[in-house]
Design a protein around this motif. Structure first.
Motif, PDB file in Angstrom:
ATOM      1  N   VAL A  63       0.892  -1.241   0.039  1.00 64.92           N
ATOM      2  CA  VAL A  63       0.025   0.087   0.033  1.00 64.92           C
ATOM      3  C   VAL A  63       0.718   1.171   0.087  1.00 64.92           C
ATOM      4  CG1 VAL A  63      -1.717   1.237   1.090  1.00 64.92           C
ATOM      5  CG2 VAL A  63      -1.799  -1.324   1.202  1.00 64.92           C
ATOM      6  N   HIS A  64       1.014   2.079  -1.125  1.00 67.04           N
ATOM      7  CA  HIS A  64       1.538   2.940  -1.205  1.00 67.04           C
ATOM      8  C   HIS A  64       1.047   4.538  -0.926  1.00 67.04           C
ATOM      9  CE1 HIS A  64       4.984   0.913  -2.530  1.00 67.04           C
ATOM     10  NE2 HIS A  64       5.150   1.066  -3.680  1.00 67.04           N
ATOM     11  N   GLY A  65       1.684   5.362  -0.053  1.00 63.83           N
ATOM     12  CA  GLY A  65       1.293   6.577   0.174  1.00 63.83           C
ATOM     13  C   GLY A  65       1.473   7.441  -1.179  1.00 63.83           C
ATOM     14  N   CYS A  66       0.166   8.394  -1.595  1.00 62.75           N
ATOM     15  CA  CYS A  66       0.417   8.802  -2.992  1.00 62.75           C
ATOM     16  C   CYS A  66       1.480   9.871  -3.236  1.00 62.75           C
ATOM     17  CB  CYS A  66      -0.898   9.449  -3.204  1.00 62.75           C
ATOM     18  SG  CYS A  66      -2.191   8.133  -3.252  1.00 62.75           S
ATOM     19  N   PHE A  67       1.702  10.422  -2.078  1.00 65.29           N
ATOM     20  CA  PHE A  67       2.708  11.601  -2.148  1.00 65.29           C
ATOM     21  C   PHE A  67       4.144  10.846  -1.877  1.00 65.29           C
ATOM     22  CE2 PHE A  67       5.881  14.306  -0.066  1.00 65.29           C
ATOM     23  CZ  PHE A  67       6.007  15.389  -0.964  1.00 65.29           C
ATOM     24  N   TRP A  68       4.573   9.936  -1.107  1.00 68.66           N
ATOM     25  CA  TRP A  68       5.941   9.591  -0.847  1.00 68.66           C
ATOM     26  C   TRP A  68       6.423   8.620  -1.925  1.00 68.66           C
ATOM     27  CZ3 TRP A  68       8.751  11.972   2.557  1.00 68.66           C
ATOM     28  CH2 TRP A  68       8.008  12.487   3.333  1.00 68.66           C
ATOM     29  N   ASP A  73      -0.506  11.576 -11.664  1.00 65.98           N
ATOM     30  CA  ASP A  73      -1.818  12.226 -11.884  1.00 65.98           C
ATOM     31  C   ASP A  73      -2.669  11.926 -10.991  1.00 65.98           C
ATOM     32  OD1 ASP A  73      -0.869  12.798 -14.550  1.00 65.98           O
ATOM     33  OD2 ASP A  73      -1.316  10.698 -15.341  1.00 65.98           O
ATOM     34  N   CYS A  74      -2.250  11.874  -9.578  1.00 63.73           N
ATOM     35  CA  CYS A  74      -2.981  11.805  -8.382  1.00 63.73           C
ATOM     36  C   CYS A  74      -3.188  13.085  -7.962  1.00 63.73           C
ATOM     37  CB  CYS A  74      -2.294  10.687  -7.505  1.00 63.73           C
ATOM     38  SG  CYS A  74      -3.462  10.751  -6.062  1.00 63.73           S
ATOM     39  N   LYS A  75      -4.245  13.623  -7.215  1.00 58.10           N
ATOM     40  CA  LYS A  75      -4.521  15.153  -6.872  1.00 58.10           C
ATOM     41  C   LYS A  75      -3.846  14.996  -5.237  1.00 58.10           C
ATOM     42  CE  LYS A  75      -8.830  14.064  -4.602  1.00 58.10           C
ATOM     43  NZ  LYS A  75     -10.323  14.617  -4.409  1.00 58.10           N
ATOM     44  N   TYR A  76      -3.366  13.781  -4.837  1.00 62.63           N
ATOM     45  CA  TYR A  76      -2.550  13.807  -3.489  1.00 62.63           C
ATOM     46  C   TYR A  76      -1.189  13.757  -3.707  1.00 62.63           C
ATOM     47  CZ  TYR A  76      -7.322  12.469  -1.885  1.00 62.63           C
ATOM     48  OH  TYR A  76      -8.579  12.402  -1.568  1.00 62.63           O
ATOM     49  N   TYR A  77      -0.726  13.712  -5.107  1.00 59.64           N
ATOM     50  CA  TYR A  77       0.633  13.782  -5.232  1.00 59.64           C
ATOM     51  C   TYR A  77       0.963  15.397  -5.804  1.00 59.64           C
ATOM     52  CZ  TYR A  77       5.519  13.693  -7.062  1.00 59.64           C
ATOM     53  OH  TYR A  77       6.896  13.928  -7.407  1.00 59.64           O
ATOM     54  N   THR A  78       0.977  16.380  -5.029  1.00 58.10           N
ATOM     55  CA  THR A  78       1.627  17.651  -5.591  1.00 58.10           C
ATOM     56  C   THR A  78       2.869  17.999  -4.844  1.00 58.10           C
ATOM     57  OG1 THR A  78       0.053  18.429  -3.692  1.00 58.10           O
ATOM     58  CG2 THR A  78      -0.747  18.454  -5.924  1.00 58.10           C
ATOM     59  N   VAL A 112       3.677  -8.929  -7.538  1.00 60.40           N
ATOM     60  CA  VAL A 112       3.586  -7.647  -6.779  1.00 60.40           C
ATOM     61  C   VAL A 112       2.088  -6.812  -7.295  1.00 60.40           C
ATOM     62  CG1 VAL A 112       4.516  -5.695  -6.221  1.00 60.40           C
ATOM     63  CG2 VAL A 112       6.084  -7.662  -6.716  1.00 60.40           C
ATOM     64  N   ILE A 113       1.348  -6.572  -6.191  1.00 56.08           N
ATOM     65  CA  ILE A 113       0.180  -5.590  -6.266  1.00 56.08           C
ATOM     66  C   ILE A 113       0.478  -4.563  -5.747  1.00 56.08           C
ATOM     67  CG2 ILE A 113      -2.204  -5.337  -6.118  1.00 56.08           C
ATOM     68  CD1 ILE A 113      -2.434  -8.507  -6.091  1.00 56.08           C
ATOM     69  N   ILE A 114       0.395  -3.340  -6.428  1.00 51.62           N
ATOM     70  CA  ILE A 114       0.278  -2.057  -5.788  1.00 51.62           C
ATOM     71  C   ILE A 114      -0.798  -1.417  -5.799  1.00 51.62           C
ATOM     72  CG2 ILE A 114       1.335   0.461  -5.918  1.00 51.62           C
ATOM     73  CD1 ILE A 114       3.579  -1.694  -5.746  1.00 51.62           C
ATOM     74  N   VAL A 115      -1.136  -0.986  -4.265  1.00 49.24           N
ATOM     75  CA  VAL A 115      -2.529  -0.357  -4.182  1.00 49.24           C
ATOM     76  C   VAL A 115      -2.080   1.009  -3.569  1.00 49.24           C
ATOM     77  CG1 VAL A 115      -4.616  -0.264  -2.775  1.00 49.24           C
ATOM     78  CG2 VAL A 115      -3.619  -2.450  -3.554  1.00 49.24           C
ATOM     79  N   TRP A 116      -2.604   1.991  -4.162  1.00 52.41           N
ATOM     80  CA  TRP A 116      -2.574   3.489  -3.694  1.00 52.41           C
ATOM     81  C   TRP A 116      -3.589   3.824  -2.764  1.00 52.41           C
ATOM     82  CZ3 TRP A 116       1.966   5.698  -5.335  1.00 52.41           C
ATOM     83  CH2 TRP A 116       2.610   5.053  -6.279  1.00 52.41           C
ATOM     84  N   GLU A 117      -3.011   4.788  -1.666  1.00 53.00           N
ATOM     85  CA  GLU A 117      -3.809   5.181  -0.636  1.00 53.00           C
ATOM     86  C   GLU A 117      -5.124   5.699  -1.359  1.00 53.00           C
ATOM     87  OE1 GLU A 117      -1.049   5.648   3.120  1.00 53.00           O
ATOM     88  OE2 GLU A 117      -2.226   7.101   2.449  1.00 53.00           O
ATOM     89  N   CYS A 118      -5.063   6.659  -2.172  1.00 52.98           N
ATOM     90  CA  CYS A 118      -6.200   7.259  -2.727  1.00 52.98           C
ATOM     91  C   CYS A 118      -7.366   6.138  -3.015  1.00 52.98           C
ATOM     92  CB  CYS A 118      -5.934   8.304  -3.633  1.00 52.98           C
ATOM     93  SG  CYS A 118      -5.388   7.504  -5.280  1.00 52.98           S
ATOM     94  N   GLN A 119      -6.755   5.018  -3.687  1.00 51.06           N
ATOM     95  CA  GLN A 119      -7.711   3.962  -3.984  1.00 51.06           C
ATOM     96  C   GLN A 119      -8.313   3.205  -2.768  1.00 51.06           C
ATOM     97  OE1 GLN A 119      -4.751   1.580  -6.278  1.00 51.06           O
ATOM     98  NE2 GLN A 119      -5.115   2.979  -7.950  1.00 51.06           N
TER      99      GLN A 119
END
Ligand SMILES: [Zn+2]
Length: 178
Positions: A63-68, A73-78, A112-119
């Motif tokens: 589970v990946h934090g969108c910022f870190w 193209d995620c609004k949480y990664y600015t 490997v499955i990556i899940v983004w926090e925003c998801q």
């Protein structure tokens, strides 16, 4: 015997632990558990110490934090307006490490499955859990097929070796009887 203060403290600690269940990673874990998946968490013997490890399906989930981790193209990664270079470099380093971890795990036969926090936010949770669950199941099917093929190849190799030995021995016998 614990005194009252300790009990109250413990209760508060438990409450604090419970409140972390809103953390995205825990939401995913609980949902998978309810669906019947069994897993290990934070396995330190595997590259990148995956958040969720499902040995039966030879699959790991991060589970990946969108910022870190720089979710594209995620609004949480600015990127912050100040110290921009620093942050860009930091996220790039994290992404490079993620790639390296991914490569190492796949080399060991893990999917490997990556899940983004925003998801995992409320509005997306159900859809994400469904996607992850079906990916895990599919990985498990692939893993089983690979295992079966490997077993078949091994059995065949052993059978051929046995036959070769038998041929050699009968030849040897014939030679000796000459
Ligand atoms: Zn995101």
């Amino acid at each position: 015997m614990p005194d009252n203060h300790t009990l109250v403290q413990r209760h508060l600690n438990m409450a604090a632990i419970h409140s972390t269940s809103t953390k995205p990673e825990l939401k995913l874990r609980f949902a998978l558990w309810r669906l019947g998946f069994r897993y290990r968490i934070n396995d330190k013997h595997l590259p990148g110490r995956p958040d969720i490890v499902l040995p039966k399906y030879r699959t790991v989930v991060f589970v990946h934090g969108c910022f870190w981790h720089g979710h594209k193209d995620c609004k949480y990664y600015t990127v912050p307006k100040s110290n921009t270079d620093f942050w860009v470099a930091k996220v790039a380093r994290n992404q490079a490490r993620d790639q390296e971890v991914w490569r190492k795990l796949e080399a060991k036969g893990w999917s490997v499955i990556i899940v983004w926090e925003c998801q995992l936010k409320k509005a997306n949770l159900e859809e994400t859990v469904a996607r992850v669950a079906s990916e895990i199941i599919r990985n498990g099917e692939i893993y089983r097929v690979v295992q079966e093929e490997r077993k078949k190849a091994r059995d065949e190799y052993l059978r051929e070796r046995k036959e070769r030995k038998e041929r050699e021995q009968s030849l040897l016998k014939e030679v000796k009887s000459l």
